[in-house]
Scaffold this active site. Structure first.
Site, PDB file in Angstrom:
ATOM      1  N   GLU A   1      -1.439   8.940  15.506  1.00  0.00           N
ATOM      2  CA  GLU A   1      -2.202  10.159  15.200  1.00  0.00           C
ATOM      3  C   GLU A   1      -3.453   9.803  14.384  1.00  0.00           C
ATOM      4  O   GLU A   1      -4.549  10.306  14.643  1.00  0.00           O
ATOM      5  CB  GLU A   1      -1.338  11.156  14.402  1.00  0.00           C
ATOM      6  CG  GLU A   1      -0.234  11.828  15.210  1.00  0.00           C
ATOM      7  CD  GLU A   1       0.983  10.936  15.439  1.00  0.00           C
ATOM      8  OE1 GLU A   1       1.112   9.892  14.762  1.00  0.00           O
ATOM      9  OE2 GLU A   1       1.809  11.274  16.301  1.00  0.00           O
TER      10      GLU A   1
ATOM     11  N   ARG B   1      18.404  -7.899  41.027  1.00  0.00           N
ATOM     12  CA  ARG B   1      19.309  -6.763  41.206  1.00  0.00           C
ATOM     13  C   ARG B   1      19.166  -6.170  42.613  1.00  0.00           C
ATOM     14  O   ARG B   1      18.042  -5.909  43.071  1.00  0.00           O
ATOM     15  CB  ARG B   1      18.976  -5.694  40.157  1.00  0.00           C
ATOM     16  CG  ARG B   1      19.821  -4.458  40.228  1.00  0.00           C
ATOM     17  CD  ARG B   1      21.223  -4.729  39.733  1.00  0.00           C
ATOM     18  NE  ARG B   1      22.019  -3.497  39.695  1.00  0.00           N
ATOM     19  CZ  ARG B   1      23.305  -3.481  39.406  1.00  0.00           C
ATOM     20  NH1 ARG B   1      23.941  -4.614  39.125  1.00  0.00           N
ATOM     21  NH2 ARG B   1      23.975  -2.343  39.392  1.00  0.00           N
TER      22      ARG B   1
ATOM     23  N   GLY C   1      18.284  -0.417  34.355  1.00  0.00           N
ATOM     24  CA  GLY C   1      19.394   0.525  34.465  1.00  0.00           C
ATOM     25  C   GLY C   1      20.314   0.435  33.258  1.00  0.00           C
ATOM     26  O   GLY C   1      19.850   0.223  32.137  1.00  0.00           O
TER      27      GLY C   1
ATOM     28  N   LEU D   1       0.834  -1.200   0.000  1.00  0.00           N
ATOM     29  CA  LEU D   1       0.000   0.000   0.000  1.00  0.00           C
ATOM     30  C   LEU D   1       0.876   1.260   0.000  1.00  0.00           C
ATOM     31  O   LEU D   1       0.721   2.135  -0.849  1.00  0.00           O
ATOM     32  CB  LEU D   1      -0.917  -0.017   1.236  1.00  0.00           C
ATOM     33  CG  LEU D   1      -1.998   1.055   1.298  1.00  0.00           C
ATOM     34  CD1 LEU D   1      -3.039   0.849   0.205  1.00  0.00           C
ATOM     35  CD2 LEU D   1      -2.701   1.030   2.669  1.00  0.00           C
ATOM     36  N   THR D   2       1.822   1.304   0.944  1.00  0.00           N
ATOM     37  CA  THR D   2       2.635   2.512   1.138  1.00  0.00           C
ATOM     38  C   THR D   2       3.573   2.748  -0.040  1.00  0.00           C
ATOM     39  O   THR D   2       4.144   1.806  -0.596  1.00  0.00           O
ATOM     40  CB  THR D   2       3.460   2.367   2.429  1.00  0.00           C
ATOM     41  OG1 THR D   2       2.576   2.042   3.498  1.00  0.00           O
ATOM     42  CG2 THR D   2       4.200   3.646   2.770  1.00  0.00           C
TER      43      THR D   2
ATOM     44  N   ALA E   1       3.509   8.475  -0.290  1.00  0.00           N
ATOM     45  CA  ALA E   1       2.148   8.350   0.267  1.00  0.00           C
ATOM     46  C   ALA E   1       2.093   7.228   1.293  1.00  0.00           C
ATOM     47  O   ALA E   1       2.249   6.054   0.947  1.00  0.00           O
ATOM     48  CB  ALA E   1       1.142   8.081  -0.857  1.00  0.00           C
TER      49      ALA E   1
ATOM     50  N   GLU F   1       0.482   0.474   9.983  1.00  0.00           N
ATOM     51  CA  GLU F   1      -0.953   0.135  10.094  1.00  0.00           C
ATOM     52  C   GLU F   1      -1.726   1.252  10.802  1.00  0.00           C
ATOM     53  O   GLU F   1      -2.566   1.020  11.670  1.00  0.00           O
ATOM     54  CB  GLU F   1      -1.131  -1.215  10.784  1.00  0.00           C
ATOM     55  CG  GLU F   1      -0.354  -2.301  10.055  1.00  0.00           C
ATOM     56  CD  GLU F   1      -1.107  -3.576   9.878  1.00  0.00           C
ATOM     57  OE1 GLU F   1      -2.342  -3.554   9.947  1.00  0.00           O
ATOM     58  OE2 GLU F   1      -0.448  -4.602   9.647  1.00  0.00           O
TER      59      GLU F   1
ATOM     60  N   ILE G   1       7.773  -2.180   2.644  1.00  0.00           N
ATOM     61  CA  ILE G   1       6.887  -3.341   2.516  1.00  0.00           C
ATOM     62  C   ILE G   1       7.503  -4.550   3.230  1.00  0.00           C
ATOM     63  O   ILE G   1       8.592  -5.005   2.871  1.00  0.00           O
ATOM     64  CB  ILE G   1       6.629  -3.664   1.028  1.00  0.00           C
ATOM     65  CG1 ILE G   1       6.101  -2.420   0.297  1.00  0.00           C
ATOM     66  CG2 ILE G   1       5.677  -4.851   0.876  1.00  0.00           C
ATOM     67  CD1 ILE G   1       4.849  -1.803   0.868  1.00  0.00           C
TER      68      ILE G   1
HETATM   69  C1  LIG Z   1       8.726  -1.741   9.889  1.00  0.00           C
HETATM   70  C2  LIG Z   1       7.659  -1.246   8.955  1.00  0.00           C
HETATM   71  C3  LIG Z   1       6.937  -2.153   8.198  1.00  0.00           C
HETATM   72  C4  LIG Z   1       5.970  -1.707   7.286  1.00  0.00           C
HETATM   73  N1  LIG Z   1       5.303  -2.625   6.518  1.00  0.00           N
HETATM   74  C5  LIG Z   1       4.420  -2.179   5.573  1.00  0.00           C
HETATM   75  C6  LIG Z   1       3.785  -3.110   4.683  1.00  0.00           C
HETATM   76  O1  LIG Z   1       4.001  -4.331   4.762  1.00  0.00           O
HETATM   77  N2  LIG Z   1       2.954  -2.624   3.726  1.00  0.00           N
HETATM   78  C7  LIG Z   1       2.684  -1.283   3.590  1.00  0.00           C
HETATM   79  O2  LIG Z   1       1.924  -0.922   2.713  1.00  0.00           O
HETATM   80  N3  LIG Z   1       3.279  -0.377   4.432  1.00  0.00           N
HETATM   81  C8  LIG Z   1       4.127  -0.798   5.409  1.00  0.00           C
HETATM   82  N4  LIG Z   1       4.754   0.115   6.250  1.00  0.00           N
HETATM   83  C9  LIG Z   1       4.507   1.537   6.042  1.00  0.00           C
HETATM   84  C10 LIG Z   1       3.588   2.164   7.079  1.00  0.00           C
HETATM   85  O3  LIG Z   1       2.290   1.640   6.970  1.00  0.00           O
HETATM   86  C11 LIG Z   1       3.647   3.685   6.902  1.00  0.00           C
HETATM   87  O4  LIG Z   1       4.936   4.089   7.301  1.00  0.00           O
HETATM   88  C12 LIG Z   1       2.582   4.394   7.711  1.00  0.00           C
HETATM   89  O5  LIG Z   1       1.313   4.225   7.142  1.00  0.00           O
HETATM   90  C13 LIG Z   1       2.853   5.914   7.839  1.00  0.00           C
HETATM   91  O6  LIG Z   1       3.112   6.479   6.601  1.00  0.00           O
HETATM   92  P1  LIG Z   1       4.407   7.379   6.381  1.00  0.00           P
HETATM   93  O7  LIG Z   1       5.584   6.660   6.931  1.00  0.00           O
HETATM   94  O8  LIG Z   1       4.425   7.770   4.957  1.00  0.00           O
HETATM   95  O9  LIG Z   1       4.190   8.656   7.287  1.00  0.00           O
HETATM   96  P2  LIG Z   1       3.327   9.945   6.889  1.00  0.00           P
HETATM   97  O10 LIG Z   1       1.971   9.565   6.449  1.00  0.00           O
HETATM   98  O11 LIG Z   1       4.139  10.795   5.992  1.00  0.00           O
HETATM   99  O12 LIG Z   1       3.224  10.654   8.315  1.00  0.00           O
HETATM  100  C14 LIG Z   1       4.282  11.435   8.876  1.00  0.00           C
HETATM  101  C15 LIG Z   1       3.761  12.012  10.203  1.00  0.00           C
HETATM  102  O13 LIG Z   1       2.652  12.884   9.941  1.00  0.00           O
HETATM  103  C16 LIG Z   1       1.537  12.454  10.704  1.00  0.00           C
HETATM  104  N5  LIG Z   1       0.293  12.655   9.950  1.00  0.00           N
HETATM  105  C17 LIG Z   1       0.005  12.292   8.670  1.00  0.00           C
HETATM  106  N6  LIG Z   1      -1.241  12.626   8.357  1.00  0.00           N
HETATM  107  C18 LIG Z   1      -1.761  13.221   9.455  1.00  0.00           C
HETATM  108  C19 LIG Z   1      -3.029  13.800   9.768  1.00  0.00           C
HETATM  109  N7  LIG Z   1      -4.037  13.804   8.884  1.00  0.00           N
HETATM  110  N8  LIG Z   1      -3.203  14.327  11.017  1.00  0.00           N
HETATM  111  C20 LIG Z   1      -2.211  14.298  11.936  1.00  0.00           C
HETATM  112  N9  LIG Z   1      -0.998  13.778  11.689  1.00  0.00           N
HETATM  113  C21 LIG Z   1      -0.786  13.246  10.470  1.00  0.00           C
HETATM  114  C22 LIG Z   1       1.770  10.964  10.946  1.00  0.00           C
HETATM  115  O14 LIG Z   1       1.033  10.503  12.066  1.00  0.00           O
HETATM  116  C23 LIG Z   1       3.267  10.940  11.172  1.00  0.00           C
HETATM  117  O15 LIG Z   1       3.550  11.326  12.489  1.00  0.00           O
HETATM  118  C24 LIG Z   1       5.706  -0.314   7.178  1.00  0.00           C
HETATM  119  C25 LIG Z   1       6.422   0.600   7.959  1.00  0.00           C
HETATM  120  C26 LIG Z   1       7.396   0.149   8.835  1.00  0.00           C
HETATM  121  C27 LIG Z   1       8.143   1.152   9.663  1.00  0.00           C
END
Ligand SMILES: Cc1cc2nc3c(=O)[nH]c(=O)nc-3n(C[C@H](O)[C@H](O)[C@H](O)COP(=O)(O)OP(=O)(O)OC[C@H]3O[C@@H](n4cnc5c(N)ncnc54)[C@H](O)[C@@H]3O)c2cc1C
Length: 402
Positions: A369, A270, A341, A125-126, A130, A365, A157
């Site tokens: 926020e 400890r 510690g 998805l990501t 986006a 997921e 992903i």
């Molecule tokens: C270890 C790991 C595994 C992952 N595995 C997958 C996977 O298998 N498949 C997949 O598709 N994705 C995966 N992801 C991606 C993950 O789902 C995204 O990182 C997540 O959805 C957040 O998107 P972003 O990192 O682009 O942050 P952004 O969307 O850019 O957000 C950046 C910051 O802005 C804040 N923000 C954004 N919009 C708003 C709003 N409307 N109001 C307030 N705050 C907001 C967010 O909360 C965050 O603090 C994975 C991520 C990690 C770290």
């Protein structure tokens, strides 16, 4: 109201606990240091039936209920988050979506080998530009006769370089008035020409897991690989998250338990100021906090699992369980480091890994926020869940075991 686990539930719990403790625990520190997934982990989880735990027997699974899935995730994450992540993507975000939205032919082609553990599955998805803003994605799927041509890149992903099938969401209608309505979902086989994938290194946590990127350049897939109707991609993706978030909530509950158990053990071992540190009330306060959040997180995920079993819509309850458990697991892991510690600050003990691993679940997921916005939206009546064309089927032991 019945809070008791069934004999089957206890069996699943024990089987997964034995696997994680006996087979993964001894090697997990080394895998985390090397930033590699142990090669035996996926085939062994397949062999034990964990990869098909809540899929009906006729689709290659074990025919257990959704609570069993939650219990398995809790046990896996007590040992390492990377084990639970496998279940989040392979089962929660992909296989359960096939069970919910797939045609009979798609279930036979994709779900059966996934539930049997012969094929591994993930969720794309990501994208680089986006994440939370799903509708901002740039991947496209262009219809050409009986095929779609997919272009675009997915980022962050899980299992990117390990999976055989990716549930890929892409834009099919760039003109849609609401960009959410222009997305569609596909099952993309990772051996199709035009697909490249790689691992991401240097992550804060989940280092024993696989996270990467996938790029599609003019990848052709048959129309039969489209999951659901054209334009249903956003709804499908959100329904996948209802299941993925459930596994994350259950897993984070396991991480709280691991932090608690490690802290209790260390607090008795400890000594300071002539007594074990367990005697200090400020240490007891940290431990009491972990007990409180463990029970609350567990009840929240079990409620969501029960609702899934009943066939009830659980988007709100699952979001709440995920938000609460992941924030609480970060706090529990941080307090566990404090109880240890300076030793907690080194990888001699597991708690530093718990802290690093717990942060990811607050981001993926749905960030905390986003979950806060969802919960406020429900409370303020800004948000209601409309019925879906295909709902996750309620658990029925007779049908599941058939
Ligand atoms: C270890 C790991 C595994 C992952 N595995 C997958 C996977 O298998 N498949 C997949 O598709 N994705 C995966 N992801 C991606 C993950 O789902 C995204 O990182 C997540 O959805 C957040 O998107 P972003 O990192 O682009 O942050 P952004 O969307 O850019 O957000 C950046 C910051 O802005 C804040 N923000 C954004 N919009 C708003 C709003 N409307 N109001 C307030 N705050 C907001 C967010 O909360 C965050 O603090 C994975 C991520 C990690 C770290």
């Amino acid at each position: 109201m019945d809070f008791a686990l069934s004999e089957e539930h206890r069996f699943v719990q024990q089987m997964v606990r034995d696997f994680a403790h006996k087979e993964v625990s001894p090697i997990i520190k080394e895998c985390d240091r090397k930033q590699e997934m142990a090669p035996f982990v996926l085939p062994r989880m397949a062999e034990l039936g964990i990869l098909g735990i809540c899929i009906p027997v006729r689709y290659g699974g074990q025919g257990m209920d959704y609570i069993s899935l939650g219990l398995a995730c809790e046990e896996l994450e007590v040992i390492d988050t990377s084990l639970r992540v496998i279940m989040s993507v392979h089962m929660g975000l992909n296989s359960m979506a096939l069970l919910q939205w797939g045609t009979e032919e798609q279930k036979q082609r994709f779900l059966v080998p996934q539930a049997q553990g012969k094929k591994y599955a993930g969720f794309g998805l990501t994208e680089p530009n986006a994440g939370s803003d799903v509708a901002g994605m740039q991947s496209t799927a262009r219809r050409e006769g009986d095929e779609y041509v997919i272009n675009g890149e997915k980022m962050w992903i899980s299992l990117a370089t390990k999976m055989h099938h990716c549930l890929w969401v892409a834009r099919t209608d760039p003109q849609a008035a609401d960009p959410h309505d222009g997305l569609s979902a596909f099952i993309v086989e990772m051996d199709r020409p035009g697909i490249t994938a790689g691992d991401i290194h240097g992550k804060l946590g989940v280092r024993a897991g696989s996270t990467g990127w996938i790029a599609c350049q003019d990848v052709r897939i048959p129309v039969e690989n489209r999951l659901g109707e054209e334009g249903e991609g956003f709804k499908i993706a959100m329904s996948c998250l209802d299941n993925g978030r459930y596994t994350v909530a259950a897993g984070a509950t396991g991480l709280i338990r691991a932090s608690l158990e490690a802290s209790v053990k260390y607090a008795h071992e400890r000594n300071a100021f002539g007594r074990e540190i367990a005697r200090f009330q400020l240490i007891q306060q940290k431990i009491a906090g972990m007990v409180q959040s463990y029970d609350a997180a567990r009840l929240l995920y079990l409620r969501a699992g029960w609702m899934k079993n009943q066939g009830l819509r659980n988007t709100r309850e699952t979001s709440l369980a995920k938000w609460y458990a992941t924030d609480a697991s970060f706090m529990a892991a941080s307090e566990a480091v404090q109880v240890h510690g300076a030793y907690g600050y080194s990888d001699e003990y597991d708690v530093e890994r718990y802290l690093r691993n717990s942060k990811g679940a607050i981001i993926y997921e749905g960030t905390s926020e986003i979950h806060q916005l969802m919960q406020a939206g429900y409370a303020l009546n800004f948000r209601q869940d409309a019925p879906l064309r295909c709902e996750l089927p309620a658990y029925d032991p007779e049908i599941w075991q058939e």
